[in-house]
Design an enzyme around this catalytic site. Structure first.
Site, short mmCIF file in Angstrom:
data_model
loop_
_atom_site.label_atom_id
_atom_site.label_comp_id
_atom_site.label_asym_id
_atom_site.label_seq_id
_atom_site.Cartn_x
_atom_site.Cartn_y
_atom_site.Cartn_z
N CYS A 65 66.74 -29.60 60.16
CA CYS A 65 68.13 -29.20 59.91
C CYS A 65 69.11 -30.11 60.65
O CYS A 65 68.97 -30.34 61.84
CB CYS A 65 68.32 -27.76 60.35
SG CYS A 65 70.01 -27.19 60.21
N CYS A 74 67.79 -22.15 65.82
CA CYS A 74 66.38 -22.54 65.72
C CYS A 74 66.01 -23.45 66.89
O CYS A 74 65.83 -24.66 66.72
CB CYS A 74 66.12 -23.27 64.41
SG CYS A 74 66.27 -22.20 62.98
N CYS A 151 71.15 -23.18 55.44
CA CYS A 151 70.32 -22.83 56.60
C CYS A 151 68.88 -22.72 56.15
O CYS A 151 68.58 -22.07 55.14
CB CYS A 151 70.81 -21.50 57.16
SG CYS A 151 69.69 -20.76 58.35
N TYR A 304 61.24 5.56 67.16
CA TYR A 304 62.21 4.50 66.83
C TYR A 304 61.90 4.00 65.42
O TYR A 304 61.65 2.82 65.19
CB TYR A 304 62.12 3.33 67.82
CG TYR A 304 62.21 3.72 69.28
CD1 TYR A 304 63.46 3.80 69.91
CD2 TYR A 304 61.07 3.99 70.03
CE1 TYR A 304 63.55 4.15 71.25
CE2 TYR A 304 61.16 4.35 71.36
CZ TYR A 304 62.39 4.42 71.98
OH TYR A 304 62.48 4.76 73.29
N ASP A 373 58.32 1.51 68.53
CA ASP A 373 58.91 0.21 68.20
C ASP A 373 60.37 0.19 68.65
O ASP A 373 61.28 0.20 67.83
CB ASP A 373 58.78 0.01 66.66
CG ASP A 373 59.27 -1.35 66.20
OD1 ASP A 373 59.54 -2.22 67.04
OD2 ASP A 373 59.40 -1.53 64.97
N CYS A 400 59.93 -6.30 70.09
CA CYS A 400 60.54 -7.59 69.77
C CYS A 400 60.99 -8.28 71.05
O CYS A 400 61.69 -9.29 71.00
CB CYS A 400 61.70 -7.42 68.80
SG CYS A 400 62.94 -6.27 69.38
N1 SAH Z 1 60.27 0.70 63.32
C1 SAH Z 1 61.43 0.34 62.57
C2 SAH Z 1 62.68 0.08 63.43
C3 SAH Z 1 62.51 -0.72 64.68
S1 SAH Z 1 64.02 -1.28 65.41
C4 SAH Z 1 61.12 -0.87 61.69
O1 SAH Z 1 60.10 -1.52 61.83
O2 SAH Z 1 61.95 -1.17 60.81
C5 SAH Z 1 64.38 -0.06 66.57
C6 SAH Z 1 64.99 1.20 66.01
O3 SAH Z 1 65.25 2.06 67.13
C7 SAH Z 1 66.36 1.02 65.32
O4 SAH Z 1 66.31 1.62 64.04
C8 SAH Z 1 67.35 1.77 66.24
O5 SAH Z 1 68.39 2.39 65.53
C9 SAH Z 1 66.45 2.79 66.89
N2 SAH Z 1 66.89 3.31 68.20
C10 SAH Z 1 67.54 2.66 69.18
N3 SAH Z 1 67.69 3.45 70.25
C11 SAH Z 1 67.10 4.64 69.95
C12 SAH Z 1 66.92 5.85 70.66
N4 SAH Z 1 67.37 6.00 71.89
N5 SAH Z 1 66.26 6.85 70.06
C13 SAH Z 1 65.77 6.71 68.79
N6 SAH Z 1 65.91 5.58 68.08
C14 SAH Z 1 66.58 4.56 68.64
#
Ligand code: SAH
Length: 442
Positions: A65, A74, A151, A304, A373, A400
């Site tokens: 790029c 990147c 991009c 999450y 997650d 992540c």
């Molecule tokens: N597992 C899902 C989302 C992961 S991202 C996937 O793979 O798509 C993390 C997620 O946690 C987001 O949707 C965010 O809104 C949520 N989140 C953030 N803080 C939180 C909390 N205190 N309690 C519950 N969920 C939460």
């Protein structure tokens, strides 16, 4: 002063570490082991600028790029892809050694076959620079606009859509929003695409309730970009960094798009979190579900859960799934996703995951498996303490941000042991690392 340095390692974002006397400095765009020349300024604060690579590493490649330096998104484009995967594996390995004083086996990072054009979500900012309409990405860590729509990690369609929007803005005299003066109209455009269903959402983020000429604008836009299936106006009058405001009006189509992951259909709205690399998401979820080794008798908690993707995909392997998520829109999407896919053994709860866990622990409710997650900042101590009370057989922790993940694991290792560590490359060419850890009860 310009001097020669050996790059001795990387920081958490793969900037190269060099030493000037006792001072540690960080250089982007270098590779460990390389000899480089850098311009060093020590006062008022230490900073280094790469001036020349004297002895390039064998893994150095020419960045594809032309905006690679200017943009900074990147950060690893100068390194061949296999080496990027190796570096991410090593970063995770080093983090675990530092945290636990023990060398765990970290599996090779699962990469992409063709690591380009992978993003299904892109946002560009519009700005008037010296009387000329500019649009593109923010330069990493700043509010400077890199004036390009091209991009290599975004869906190719985005380039076309943004170019048309820019042209229409000029023709129809629609102004870009001015952050400082708080005047003007269009702030950002967000595009979400699905490779699987070919549906495309365009969100026009405007700085005020009024959008003069909006019908003409949308009509011309969808006439020129037939791929677009829905257009949304989002109103963001705030001065914060958040791209989207709360209020939305659907201007064209149904207001959302669908995607397909591992055979299930998912509704994507403008605001809910949704993984941005579909090819790798399928690998991430498959790997997490495989590691959990689920049985038909299991109860599963998807903590999450976002729009419910992991729980719904895992639902056929277990007796019952509970998903918990803080964002109301995402929970509504998750409930809808269960319906669309005819899945009846799931329930979704809108709550803070920590509060939910504490309540479960209080009510002595248990789960056999927890897949968690959390966002980049990780989970929190009360969540982890409650998890130790619920004491599921297995915990699969997807992260992540492995830096916060190892901190959280320190708490969980009181009652769990680490069985598998599997990094997955969700964001090729960037410094981001995704990591799955399987924990079983001691
Ligand atoms: N597992 C899902 C989302 C992961 S991202 C996937 O793979 O798509 C993390 C997620 O946690 C987001 O949707 C965010 O809104 C949520 N989140 C953030 N803080 C939180 C909390 N205190 N309690 C519950 N969920 C939460």
């Amino acid at each position: 002063m310009i001097n020669r340095y050996k790059v001795i390692g990387y920081d958490s974002e793969f900037k190269g570490i060099i030493k000037e006397g006792n001072t540690t400095l960080y250089l982007p765009r270098v590779i460990k082991g390389e000899t480089v020349e850098a311009d060093i300024i020590l006062k008022p604060f230490a900073q280094a600028r790469l001036t020349k690579v004297v002895e390039p590493n064998q893994n150095r490649v020419k960045p594809i790029c032309e905006y690679y330096i200017q943009c900074g998104g990147c950060a690893l484009q100068h390194i061949n892809y296999q080496e990027q995967l190796n570096m991410k594996q090593e970063l995770v390995s080093n983090l675990f050694v530092e945290a636990f004083n023990k060398k765990y086996e970290v599996l090779p990072t699962i990469g992409m076959k063709d690591p380009y054009y992978y993003r299904n979500k892109n946002q560009v900012v519009f700005k008037n620079i010296k009387g000329k309409l500019s649009c593109g990405m923010y330069q990493s860590g700043t509010h400077n606009v890199v004036n390009t729509t091209n991009c290599y990690i975004q869906d190719k369609l985005v380039d076309k859509i943004i170019t048309v929007i820019k042209d229409l803005m000029v023709k129809q005299r629609l102004s870009a929003y001015d952050e400082d003066r708080k005047t003007g109209l269009i702030r950002h455009v967000l595009v979400k695409t699905s490779k699987a269903t070919k549906e495309v959402m365009v969100v026009i983020v405007v700085g005020s309730e009024v959008f003069p000429g909006r019908n003409n604008f949308v009509k011309a836009l969808v006439a020129r970009c037939k791929e677009i299936t829905t257009v949304i106006q989002n109103i963001n009058t705030r001065t914060t960094n958040a791209v989207l405001g709360d209020k939305e009006v659907v201007l064209y189509g149904k207001g959302y798009i669908n995607d397909i992951l591992l055979g299930l259909k998912f509704k994507i709205s403008s605001k809910s979190f949704y993984q941005i690399n579909p090819e790798q998401t399928e690998k991430l979820y498959s790997e997490a579900i495989k590691l959990a080794n689920l049985t038909k008798a299991d109860t599963l908690l998807d903590a999450y859960c976002g729009v419910g993707t992991i729980g719904l995909i895992a639902s056929k392997h277990v007796q019952k799934v509970t998903g918990v998520e803080l964002v109301k829109d995402a929970v509504n999407d998750a409930i809808m996703n269960a319906k669309i896919n005819n899945i009846n053994n799931v329930r979704f709860i809108c709550d803070d995951a920590t509060r939910f866990m504490i309540n479960c622990a209080r009510q002595k409710q248990t789960f056999d498996v927890v897949i968690m997650d959390p966002p980049r900042k990780g989970s929190d101590k009360p969540f982890l303490e409650a998890l130790l009370k619920l004491l599921p057989e297995k915990v699969v922790y997807i992260s992540c941000n492995p830096h916060t993940q190892v901190e959280d694991l320190k708490e969980l290792l009181k009652k769990y042991e680490i069985k598998k560590i599997q990094p997955v490359d969700m964001f090729p060419h960037t410094h981001h690392v995704e990591n799955i850890v399987l924990l079983t009860r001691k």
